[in-house]
Design an enzyme around this catalytic site. Structure first.
Site, short mmCIF file in Angstrom:
data_model
loop_
_atom_site.label_atom_id
_atom_site.label_comp_id
_atom_site.label_asym_id
_atom_site.label_seq_id
_atom_site.Cartn_x
_atom_site.Cartn_y
_atom_site.Cartn_z
N GLY A 157 21.02 -46.25 72.30
CA GLY A 157 19.82 -46.68 71.54
C GLY A 157 18.64 -45.75 71.80
CD1 TRP A 185 14.30 -23.25 48.67
CD2 TRP A 185 13.33 -25.00 49.65
NE1 TRP A 185 14.82 -24.38 48.10
CE2 TRP A 185 14.25 -25.47 48.69
CE3 TRP A 185 12.61 -25.93 50.41
CZ2 TRP A 185 14.45 -26.82 48.45
CZ3 TRP A 185 12.81 -27.27 50.16
CH2 TRP A 185 13.72 -27.70 49.21
NE ARG A 218 23.84 -14.70 56.21
CZ ARG A 218 24.46 -14.40 55.08
NH1 ARG A 218 25.63 -13.81 55.11
NH2 ARG A 218 23.91 -14.70 53.93
CB ALA A 269 17.39 -17.57 42.46
CD GLU A 287 18.67 -14.90 57.32
OE1 GLU A 287 17.55 -15.34 56.97
OE2 GLU A 287 18.91 -13.69 57.48
CB THR A 305 24.72 -23.04 52.64
OG1 THR A 305 25.68 -22.41 51.77
CG2 THR A 305 23.44 -23.33 51.86
CB SER A 306 28.10 -23.97 56.53
OG SER A 306 27.37 -24.10 57.73
CD GLU A 346 12.89 -16.41 41.74
OE1 GLU A 346 13.45 -16.80 40.69
OE2 GLU A 346 12.36 -15.29 41.87
CB SER A 402 21.57 -8.97 43.79
OG SER A 402 22.82 -8.35 43.89
C1 LIG Z 1 13.06 -25.27 55.80
C2 LIG Z 1 13.48 -24.12 54.96
C3 LIG Z 1 12.92 -22.86 55.17
C4 LIG Z 1 13.29 -21.79 54.36
N1 LIG Z 1 12.66 -20.58 54.52
C5 LIG Z 1 12.86 -19.62 53.58
C6 LIG Z 1 12.05 -18.44 53.58
O1 LIG Z 1 11.19 -18.24 54.46
N2 LIG Z 1 12.23 -17.53 52.59
C7 LIG Z 1 13.16 -17.72 51.60
O2 LIG Z 1 13.26 -16.86 50.74
N3 LIG Z 1 13.96 -18.81 51.58
C8 LIG Z 1 13.82 -19.77 52.54
N4 LIG Z 1 14.60 -20.91 52.51
C9 LIG Z 1 15.58 -21.08 51.44
C10 LIG Z 1 17.02 -21.13 51.90
O3 LIG Z 1 17.47 -19.86 52.26
C11 LIG Z 1 17.85 -21.79 50.76
O4 LIG Z 1 17.52 -23.16 50.77
C12 LIG Z 1 19.32 -21.58 50.91
O5 LIG Z 1 19.66 -20.25 50.68
C13 LIG Z 1 20.14 -22.48 49.99
O6 LIG Z 1 19.68 -22.41 48.68
P1 LIG Z 1 19.41 -23.77 47.86
O7 LIG Z 1 18.55 -24.63 48.70
O8 LIG Z 1 18.90 -23.40 46.51
O9 LIG Z 1 20.82 -24.47 47.75
P2 LIG Z 1 21.93 -24.21 46.62
O10 LIG Z 1 22.22 -22.77 46.51
O11 LIG Z 1 21.56 -24.94 45.38
O12 LIG Z 1 23.19 -24.92 47.28
C14 LIG Z 1 23.41 -26.34 47.23
C15 LIG Z 1 24.79 -26.62 47.84
O13 LIG Z 1 25.81 -25.97 47.05
C16 LIG Z 1 26.60 -25.15 47.89
N5 LIG Z 1 27.04 -23.96 47.15
C17 LIG Z 1 26.29 -23.14 46.36
N6 LIG Z 1 27.04 -22.14 45.88
C18 LIG Z 1 28.29 -22.31 46.39
C19 LIG Z 1 29.51 -21.60 46.29
N7 LIG Z 1 29.62 -20.48 45.56
N8 LIG Z 1 30.60 -22.07 46.95
C20 LIG Z 1 30.50 -23.19 47.70
N9 LIG Z 1 29.35 -23.91 47.85
C21 LIG Z 1 28.27 -23.47 47.21
C22 LIG Z 1 25.67 -24.77 49.04
O14 LIG Z 1 26.41 -24.35 50.18
C23 LIG Z 1 24.92 -26.07 49.26
O15 LIG Z 1 25.70 -26.94 50.03
C24 LIG Z 1 14.27 -21.97 53.35
C25 LIG Z 1 14.86 -23.24 53.16
C26 LIG Z 1 14.46 -24.30 53.92
C27 LIG Z 1 15.06 -25.66 53.67
#
Ligand SMILES: Cc1cc2nc3c(=O)[nH]c(=O)nc-3n(C[C@H](O)[C@H](O)[C@H](O)COP(=O)(O)OP(=O)(O)OC[C@H]3O[C@@H](n4cnc5c(N)ncnc54)[C@H](O)[C@@H]3O)c2cc1C
Length: 408
Positions: A365, A162, A267, A134, A388, A390-391, A131, A184
């Site tokens: 290039g 997303w 994952r 979220a 799935e 982030t790193s 969301e 959760s």
């Molecule tokens: C192309 C695409 C397809 C997707 N497909 C799906 C889908 O089919 N279904 C679905 O449900 N979701 C989907 N997603 C969502 C995806 O799983 C989320 O974008 C992802 O989990 C990250 O959430 P966010 O974008 O809100 O980033 P945020 O959670 O806002 O994170 C922003 C930055 O802050 C960092 N950060 C956040 N918390 C911490 C912490 N505690 N410690 C250190 N760093 C932190 C993150 O690593 C990141 O670098 C998709 C996303 C994209 C871009």
């Protein structure tokens, strides 16, 4: 339990070669076009359905392969072809796994066939959890599901974002809050059947990479679904919520979240996608470095180029080994005591980003233009370190698992 092996058996090799043929002959030639169009490549999905790659049968066969290598091998080959198109082909599988993992036999039998459709009328499915507020912080989910006992219906309200295939899917799997007090642990998953009033597509995102894959918001306004659409059923949900409330009341020991275990198992599949993209870029770079001449000799004749290729290949092979290990652990029910699933996704996704950037450098290039595929592969690779988990979140999970500490 199957022994861990690094060698595919004859049957797996046959499947791999068949998938590779499809990726090379059908997916790769279409990649640049659908990347530019930024649209779902329906004709390619239909081709995949005709040959049996886009089907529950195929997915399930790989999913239940006792060696654990079926899914990573399939993902690597399809994503070697092209990441955006491959995600359009396997995106439905991600939603289907949500139903396979949590649904009753009846739900599996009713909904999964509708997710795929058939070769003459292909359909896709979407898994909607994220969301706007979220993403990494799944516990702040706001989409609410309220039970209307009189009608035996659930009423869903909220905005998902997303969502891969969101709004164009025949079947949406939506995660929603059923008990806000439980964080959760108070979430449940629902099937939203085709053409349910109240579900609509919000904005469709214009993306950096995997542009052939449709990503959009999904808006839920008083979406009513029958009680039978709650995955797993009401009785199971009530039992689970009662246990969670009991634990919350007693402040009892932290129990391992089942969702976390599921993530550990899923994952590695994303890691395998990253290995496919990385391998594709490496192969282009190796070929280019062997044929491009400067200073009267192929550029690979310079250690500065050859060593980069050596590092690229080493990292790709290391990533694949981590992915295969975690996939084998998942299918054989081995506990992820070091978050090996997250480890494999972290390493493979970072490798894909690095290797595709190196490939651009090796092509000079040309690498920077759309005449060659590596710039697209580099744009595509950036997604693996984001979705799935982030790193940073993978590192958090690994560090917490290793230390047992609530690291933030
Ligand atoms: C192309 C695409 C397809 C997707 N497909 C799906 C889908 O089919 N279904 C679905 O449900 N979701 C989907 N997603 C969502 C995806 O799983 C989320 O974008 C992802 O989990 C990250 O959430 P966010 O974008 O809100 O980033 P945020 O959670 O806002 O994170 C922003 C930055 O802050 C960092 N950060 C956040 N918390 C911490 C912490 N505690 N410690 C250190 N760093 C932190 C993150 O690593 C990141 O670098 C998709 C996303 C994209 C871009």
């Amino acid at each position: 339990m199957a022994e861990f092996t690094m060698e595919l058996n004859d049957e797996q090799k046959e499947v791999r070669d068949w998938l590779h043929g499809f990726a090379a002959d059908v997916i790769r030639p279409a990649a640049a076009e659908w990347d530019e169009r930024e649209e779902t490549p329906w004709p390619v999905i239909q081709e995949a359905a005709k040959v049996g790659i886009y089907s529950l049968d195929f997915y399930a066969q790989q999913y239940f392969d006792p060696t654990g290598l079926g899914i990573p091998m399939a993902m690597e080959e399809l994503f070697w072809g092209d990441a955006g198109i491959a995600l359009s082909i396997v995106g439905t599988g991600l939603a289907a796994v949500g139903v396979l993992a949590n649904g009753t036999e009846e739900q599996i039998g009713t909904w999964i066939p509708q997710m795929y459709g058939d070769a003459n009328d292909v359909k896709v499915a979407a898994f909607c959890s994220s969301e706007p507020d979220a993403g990494s912080d799944v516990a702040s989910m706001r989409t609410r599901a309220v039970y209307d006992e009189a009608k035996d219906e659930w009423v869903l309200n909220g905005t998902k974002t997303w969502a891969t295939n969101g709004g164009i899917a025949n079947v949406h799997v939506v995660v929603a809050v059923v008990d806000p007090e439980l964080g959760s642990k108070g979430h449940a998953s629902f099937i939203v059947p085709p053409n349910t009033p109240g579900l609509s597509q919000g904005q469709k995102f214009k993306k950096h990479g995997i542009r052939a894959s449709h990503t959009a918001e999904v808006v839920l306004e008083n979406v009513r679904v029958p009680g039978s659409c709650l995955l797993g059923g009401k009785e199971k949900l009530d039992e689970r919520l009662a246990r969670a409330r009991e634990r919350a009341k007693s402040g009892g020991e932290r129990v391992k979240n089942a969702a976390m275990a599921t993530f550990e198992a899923s994952r590695p599949a994303v890691g395998a996608m990253a290995v496919g993209t990385a391998r594709a870029a490496y192969e282009v770079a190796l070929e280019y470095a062997s044929t491009r001449e400067q200073f009267g000799r192929p550029i690979i004749d310079n250690q500065g180029v050859a060593f980069q290729l050596a590092d690229m290949r080493t990292q790709i092979d290391a990533a694949r080994l981590l992915v295969w290990r975690a996939s084998w652990m998942a299918i054989n029910g081995k506990p992820f005591t070091a978050a090996e699933g997250s480890m494999s996704k972290l390493f493979a996704s970072e490798t894909a980003k690095k290797v595709t950037a190196q490939a651009i450098q090796i092509l000079g290039g040309n690498g920077y233009t759309r005449e060659y595929p590596v710039e697209r592969m580099h744009r595509d690779a950036a997604i693996y370190t984001i979705f799935e988990g982030t790193s940073e979140i993978q590192r958090l999970v690994i560090a917490r698992t290793l230390s047992g500490m609530p690291i933030r």
